[in-house]
Scaffold this motif. Structure first.
Motif, PDB file in Angstrom:
ATOM      1  N   SER A 136       0.936  -1.139  -0.076  1.00 55.99           N
ATOM      2  CA  SER A 136       0.148   0.071  -0.062  1.00 55.99           C
ATOM      3  C   SER A 136       0.887   1.073   0.015  1.00 55.99           C
ATOM      4  N   VAL A 137       0.409   2.195  -0.540  1.00 51.44           N
ATOM      5  CA  VAL A 137       1.350   3.573  -0.802  1.00 51.44           C
ATOM      6  C   VAL A 137       1.233   4.269   0.543  1.00 51.44           C
ATOM      7  N   MET A 138       0.139   4.703   0.885  1.00 52.25           N
ATOM      8  CA  MET A 138       0.150   5.765   2.288  1.00 52.25           C
ATOM      9  C   MET A 138      -0.895   5.144   3.155  1.00 52.25           C
ATOM     10  N   ASN A 139      -0.298   5.163   4.386  1.00 46.33           N
ATOM     11  CA  ASN A 139      -1.133   4.857   5.654  1.00 46.33           C
ATOM     12  C   ASN A 139      -0.912   6.012   6.700  1.00 46.33           C
ATOM     13  N   SER A 140      -2.029   6.726   7.034  1.00 48.83           N
ATOM     14  CA  SER A 140      -1.529   7.885   7.615  1.00 48.83           C
ATOM     15  C   SER A 140      -2.930   8.283   8.930  1.00 48.83           C
ATOM     16  N   ASP A 141      -2.291   8.223  10.040  1.00 46.05           N
ATOM     17  CA  ASP A 141      -3.166   8.549  11.122  1.00 46.05           C
ATOM     18  C   ASP A 141      -2.631   9.880  11.807  1.00 46.05           C
ATOM     19  N   MET A 142      -2.822  10.915  10.973  1.00 47.49           N
ATOM     20  CA  MET A 142      -2.233  12.460  11.430  1.00 47.49           C
ATOM     21  C   MET A 142      -2.382  12.451  12.938  1.00 47.49           C
ATOM     22  N   ALA A 143      -3.514  12.087  13.767  1.00 48.50           N
ATOM     23  CA  ALA A 143      -3.963  12.587  14.820  1.00 48.50           C
ATOM     24  C   ALA A 143      -2.913  11.657  15.930  1.00 48.50           C
ATOM     25  N   ALA A 144      -2.501  10.468  15.598  1.00 47.53           N
ATOM     26  CA  ALA A 144      -1.582   9.658  16.338  1.00 47.53           C
ATOM     27  C   ALA A 144      -0.216   9.912  15.985  1.00 47.53           C
ATOM     28  N   GLY A 145       0.158  10.592  14.832  1.00 49.55           N
ATOM     29  CA  GLY A 145       1.202  10.724  14.428  1.00 49.55           C
ATOM     30  C   GLY A 145       2.143   9.631  13.611  1.00 49.55           C
ATOM     31  N   HIS A 146       1.278   8.742  13.215  1.00 49.77           N
ATOM     32  CA  HIS A 146       1.515   7.453  12.370  1.00 49.77           C
ATOM     33  C   HIS A 146       1.464   7.847  10.910  1.00 49.77           C
ATOM     34  N   ASN A 147       2.605   7.839  10.133  1.00 52.81           N
ATOM     35  CA  ASN A 147       2.335   8.019   8.919  1.00 52.81           C
ATOM     36  C   ASN A 147       3.543   6.784   8.122  1.00 52.81           C
ATOM     37  N   ASP A 148       3.007   6.071   7.403  1.00 50.71           N
ATOM     38  CA  ASP A 148       3.634   4.942   6.868  1.00 50.71           C
ATOM     39  C   ASP A 148       3.445   5.202   5.352  1.00 50.71           C
ATOM     40  N   TRP A 149       4.721   4.950   4.560  1.00 51.69           N
ATOM     41  CA  TRP A 149       4.473   5.061   3.142  1.00 51.69           C
ATOM     42  C   TRP A 149       5.436   3.767   2.415  1.00 51.69           C
ATOM     43  N   PHE A 150       4.766   3.530   1.510  1.00 55.73           N
ATOM     44  CA  PHE A 150       5.078   2.303   0.451  1.00 55.73           C
ATOM     45  C   PHE A 150       5.241   0.960   1.333  1.00 55.73           C
ATOM     46  N   GLN A 151       4.113   0.687   2.371  1.00 55.50           N
ATOM     47  CA  GLN A 151       4.467  -0.317   3.308  1.00 55.50           C
ATOM     48  C   GLN A 151       4.412  -1.581   2.556  1.00 55.50           C
ATOM     49  N   GLY A 152       5.456  -2.644   3.259  1.00 51.13           N
ATOM     50  CA  GLY A 152       5.773  -3.784   2.348  1.00 51.13           C
ATOM     51  C   GLY A 152       7.001  -3.776   1.488  1.00 51.13           C
ATOM     52  N   ALA A 153       7.083  -2.635   0.862  1.00 56.31           N
ATOM     53  CA  ALA A 153       8.423  -2.398  -0.113  1.00 56.31           C
ATOM     54  C   ALA A 153       9.731  -2.883   0.442  1.00 56.31           C
ATOM     55  N   ARG A 154      10.588  -3.521  -0.236  1.00 58.42           N
ATOM     56  CA  ARG A 154      11.949  -3.730   0.207  1.00 58.42           C
ATOM     57  C   ARG A 154      13.024  -3.022  -0.775  1.00 58.42           C
ATOM     58  N   LEU A 155      13.994  -2.463  -0.206  1.00 58.54           N
ATOM     59  CA  LEU A 155      15.025  -1.684  -0.906  1.00 58.54           C
ATOM     60  C   LEU A 155      15.952  -1.449  -0.231  1.00 58.54           C
ATOM     61  N   ASN A 156      17.186  -0.943  -0.850  1.00 61.59           N
ATOM     62  CA  ASN A 156      18.254  -0.210  -0.176  1.00 61.59           C
ATOM     63  C   ASN A 156      18.669   1.124  -0.855  1.00 61.59           C
ATOM     64  N   ILE A 157      18.419   2.278  -0.271  1.00 63.66           N
ATOM     65  CA  ILE A 157      18.520   3.637  -0.711  1.00 63.66           C
ATOM     66  C   ILE A 157      19.952   3.729  -1.540  1.00 63.66           C
TER      67      ILE A 157
END
Ligand code: WTA
Length: 637
Positions: free
Chosen positions: A43-64
């Motif tokens: 999934s691309v974006m999972n955000s719960d702003m009130a809790a301050g939880h912001n996940d992006w590109f969940q499940g992806a694997r990489l090395n910058i």
């Protein structure tokens, strides 16, 4: 240069902006597509702003680093990745191609491995602005260690605080560093810091000045000895999208500096997208960001952004005024710099010198100019535009923060409006709002309020290291549903944003952030001090200066020499607790501070006095001791 997701016109900007707000997940999935992924996201974006939880590109694997380096080898292997300009213009500059940088990063990564560093370990880096610093940072990312770079102007105590907060096991440093005419024994500062850092078991020292240093048996090793015969290839550790990439300490309005945490995938996508679009980077650009890697600007726009884009990034060890105030302009001509990104404080300090220091150079290569870190005043904007850009280079005034990972509000060079003293329009993906004190949104243009952001973006702060509640309280709780920036802003009649400055107890001195409480805590360590209050005041070059009011145990000494002795001692304490960069511009010894009956210091009054605006102090009748105000005014520095 990757054309992907590249905005080329005002229409394309509006279109990208519309899509980024209406269908953000689709928009960012497309932007993220061409990176090297070991595995794509669920999934691309999972955000719960009130809790301050912001996940992006969940499940992806990489090395910058595969995206910064390996990805470019087939097409840009021989292209320059880093051009290093040393402090002394007469010593040799150094150039590293993408292939060479890849090899050096791999070698350093192997040295880290050999010294027991593993994925998730925290590595603190306290080094000069030399290529080895860039290599060290990337080497950490290569093996999944979390880097925490500490600006090499911080004191031993400040290092110790950061090392202990992160529970770092390894510190990377050098023998010494050059800063203009000065040389600083960096390793000695680290040694002093580590006396109170039990978590550190290894220090890896890079030779730079060739100075003899004390090496602690069993703890300290030389990089060049460790690197001997070590392979120049190193497989990249596979990271999760939300695995931490780095910690960077920054000051807030309360307590000690906090460790802002950025993670892997979102930060990567944000750094690359903002870099290419804000500066409108082209394949043959020579790009120069003057920030130190010890600050977020150096992380995102000297290192990661340019390398992700396959650009050539210039790295400068020195200072703007050494050996002369023409040094920046000399370097621009010497390396044919096309894009130049610096801070208003540097511009203001160079403006004060004879214009012949500028006129001696052609500056013909320049194409785009950037500004960052604090509001740029109109006078500095015009000087920059006229004398450096020769009225042909657009200026991008980029507003962002350590916590935002990358630029949030700025012109895209030559595409969206660039107006003096306006950061401009938000980047795609950024939804700024102006809030009233009660948290309600202010609609329409020509309005002023607290600047907050309404929708998650890939580079948003994930947490504060070891203390998520602190992140939630600071950024997400003040106005639930929004990220609170701490800045005040104005939306002008055309919808362009002008950043007014901090609305909290953070001051911005030469583009460096300090909490007033942080400086007060340092001052209070001095035995001559009972209590102190620190405020910012307008400063012609630094943007803001530091004004400290200090109460001494025996009251204000009569003799001038005695007052000077105490002030010097207070400065010494601040230099030891934080570093030279936090030295107050003015210290006023006082017998009391203006307090309310409940004991709260009325900073508003102290700010007014520091500004020199003593005619309109507002209501002082609620003060415990109104006479104190007269004393403060008469003793004003
Ligand atoms: C200020 C630096 C006006 C602002 C990237 C922000 C600016 C703080 C600008 C973050 C700008 C940064 N115009 N003010 N273009 N850029 N600021 O974390 O007050 O060191 O909140 O990040 O600098 O500072 P930081």
């Amino acid at each position: 240069m990757p054309e992907h997701a590249r905005i080329r016109s005002l229409e394309e900007y509006h279109e990208a902006y519309r899509r980024s707000t209406e269908t953000p997940e689709q928009f960012w999935a497309e932007v993220a597509e061409p990176f090297t992924w070991r595995r794509k996201w669920d999934s691309v974006m999972n955000s719960d702003m009130a809790a301050g939880h912001n996940d992006w590109f969940q499940g992806a694997r990489l090395n910058i680093t595969e995206n910064c380096l390996d990805r470019h080898l087939s097409t840009r292997g021989n292209k320059l990745a880093i051009v290093y300009e040393p402090n002394d213009p007469h010593t040799r500059h150094l150039r590293l191609t993408y292939r060479e940088l890849h090899q050096e990063v791999c070698r350093f990564a192997n040295v880290l491995h050999n010294n027991g560093v593993e994925k998730g370990d925290r590595v603190c880096i306290y080094m000069p602005m030399i290529p080895q610093l860039a290599i060290a940072v990337l080497a950490c990312a290569r093996i999944g260690a979390i880097h925490s770079v500490i600006f090499a102007g911080f004191s031993a105590n400040a290092i110790a605080d950061r090392v202990n907060d992160a529970q770092a096991t390894v510190v990377l440093t050098s023998d010494g560093l050059n800063r203009g005419a000065k040389q600083i024994p960096v390793k000695r500062v680290v040694d002093e810091a580590l006396e109170s850092c039990p978590s550190v078991r290894r220090v890896i020292v890079t030779e730079h000045l060739g100075w003899p240093v004390h090496m602690q048996e069993g703890r300290d090793v030389w990089y060049h000895e460790e690197a001997e015969g070590v392979a120049k290839t190193c497989p990249a550790e596979e990271m999760g999208a939300e695995d931490p990439l780095f910690i960077l300490y920054t000051s807030g309005s309360t307590g000690k500096p906090k460790g802002v945490v950025h993670t892997t995938a979102g930060y990567m996508v944000w750094a690359d997208y903002t870099f290419r679009n804000v500066f409108q980077i082209e394949e043959n650009d020579i790009y120069w960001c003057t920030a130190d890697i010890g600050w977020v600007t150096g992380h995102t726009y000297l290192l990661y952004g340019p390398l992700l884009a396959g650009a050539t990034s210039l790295m400068f060890e020195g200072v703007p005024t050494y050996p002369s105030p023409g040094r920046f302009w000399e370097v621009i001509d010497k390396h044919s710099v096309t894009v130049f990104y610096t801070a208003p404080t540097a511009i203001r300090s160079l403006m004060a010198h004879d214009i012949n220091h500028v006129l001696a150079y052609s500056l013909d290569s320049l194409r785009v100019l950037g500004s960052v870190g604090e509001p740029i005043n109109e006078e500095a904007w015009h000087w920059y535009y006229t004398h450096i850009g020769k009225e042909r280079c657009p200026i991008v005034d980029t507003w962002w923060q350590t916590e935002t990972g990358g630029v949030m509000i700025s012109a895209l060079a030559g595409i969206t409006p660039s107006v003096p003293a306006r950061a401009g329009l938000p980047l795609p993906g950024v939804l700024p709002v102006l809030l009233n004190q009660d948290g309600s949104e202010i609609e329409g243009n020509d309005q002023e309020g607290y600047l907050a952001i309404k929708q998650s973006w890939p580079g948003i702060i994930r947490t504060t290291y070891g203390d998520h509640e602190r992140a939630r309280q600071t950024y997400f709780a003040p106005y639930p549903g929004y990220y609170f920036t701490g800045d005040g802003a104005r939306r002008d009649e055309n919808g362009l944003y002008r950043i007014i400055g901090r609305v909290d107890d953070v001051i911005n001195v030469s583009g460096h952030r300090f909490g007033t409480a942080e400086i007060e805590n340092a001052i209070n360590q001095n035995s001559h001090v009972v209590e102190s209050a620190v405020v910012g005041f307008p400063h012609d070059v630094k943007g803001q200066g530091i004004y400290a009011y200090v109460i001494c145990p025996e009251g204000v000494p009569e003799a001038e020499v005695e007052r000077q002795r105490i002030e010097a001692s207070i400065i010494e304490t601040i230099v030891a607790e934080i570093g030279r960069i936090a030295k107050p511009d003015k210290i006023q010894l006082v017998s009391g501070l203006p307090k309310t009956r409940s004991g709260k210091i009325m900073r508003r009054i102290l700010r007014k006095v520091a500004e020199g605006d003593t005619t309109n102090l507002g209501d002082t009748t609620t003060l415990l001791d109104p006479l104190v105000v007269d004393e403060i005014i008469s003793g004003r520095k």
